[in-house]
Design an enzyme around this catalytic site. Structure first.
Site, mmCIF file in Angstrom:
data_model
loop_
_atom_site.group_PDB
_atom_site.id
_atom_site.type_symbol
_atom_site.label_atom_id
_atom_site.label_comp_id
_atom_site.label_asym_id
_atom_site.label_seq_id
_atom_site.Cartn_x
_atom_site.Cartn_y
_atom_site.Cartn_z
ATOM 1 C CG HIS A 1 -0.178 0.080 2.530
ATOM 2 N ND1 HIS A 1 0.381 1.235 3.016
ATOM 3 C CD2 HIS A 1 0.099 -0.875 3.442
ATOM 4 C CE1 HIS A 1 0.960 1.014 4.165
ATOM 5 N NE2 HIS A 1 0.816 -0.280 4.454
ATOM 6 C CD GLU B 1 2.410 -5.826 7.785
ATOM 7 O OE1 GLU B 1 2.650 -7.015 7.484
ATOM 8 O OE2 GLU B 1 3.125 -4.865 7.432
#
Length: 236
Positions: free
Chosen positions: A16, A99
């Site tokens: 990201h 994550e």
């Protein structure tokens, strides 16, 4: 690439874009932090350079797009494609590409964690158990391996069903994820221990390219990290 030669499928692994916490180094796992204005701009400008016919990512070759549930990854996917969202592939929110869960270390800086545990390393120690448990290295490795198995199953199915190089379903996959996940994915894709990810960089908005060498699904390889050119990839 030689005319008539089968093109091997690829995985495009995209971290990201920039967030406030990525700028200051805070561990950002389950926290839903948005992109910065600069982060959005960088991703928007990147899209036209890497996506399109004759560019690094050919939309016609894409079959699956896996996106972390966190808004910073979802927004990165949205901005990268803009109005050119491919129609021949499936967009899927996939919790397994989220994550590393930092548990009680969420939002902390490594230097602050080391004030209490000077020898701490996420690659060796993972995150602490307790009321807010995080993931261990083994749990992270297992999760990444599940994603890799899913991707390789997609590639293997394409290999089985392709009658000729011209008819091959290219079955490229894009994963929109995060820093530690990306480093772990690259290590495990190359059949290396998870801890090898310590030596791999995954910049905000960075793009890694993974695939295979010698026209064999038995030789998974890292083809490019944080940027690559189509010409260089075709020489693999």
């Amino acid at each position: 690439m030689v005319k008539g030669q089968r093109r091997m499928p690829r995985v495009y692994l995209i971290r990201h874009g920039e967030t406030e916490w990525s700028l200051n180094g805070r561990h950002t796992g389950v926290s839903d932090i948005p992109l910065t204005e600069n982060g959005e701009k960088i991703v928007e400008e990147m899209g036209p350079r890497v996506i399109g016919h004759g560019k690094l990512i050919n939309p016609e070759h894409l079959r699956h797009i896996l996106i972390s549930p966190r808004q910073r990854a979802q927004r990165t996917a949205e901005l990268l494609f803009g109005d050119n969202k491919p129609t021949n592939c499936k967009f899927q929110t996939e919790p397994d590409v989220g994550e590393w869960d930092y548990g009680a270390y969420e939002g902390m800086l490594s230097k602050d964690i080391k004030k209490e545990k000077p020898d701490w390393s996420i690659w060796d120690d993972g995150c602490p158990p307790g009321e807010t448990p995080g993931e261990t290295p083994q749990q992270m490795s297992d999760r990444v391996d599940r994603v890799i198995a899913k991707v390789r199953a997609i590639h293997e199915e394409a290999e089985k069903t392709a009658a000729t190089p011209e008819e091959i379903d290219y079955s490229d996959v894009i994963i929109f994820s995060h820093g530690h996940f990306s480093r772990c994915f690259i290590a495990r894709w190359c059949d290396l221990p998870l801890k090898t990810g310590y030596h791999i960089a995954a910049d905000p908005g960075g793009l890694a390219v993974l695939g295979y060498q010698h026209m064999s699904l038995q030789e998974p390889s890292l083809l490019g990290l944080n940027w690559y050119t189509e010409d260089a990839l075709q020489r693999r």
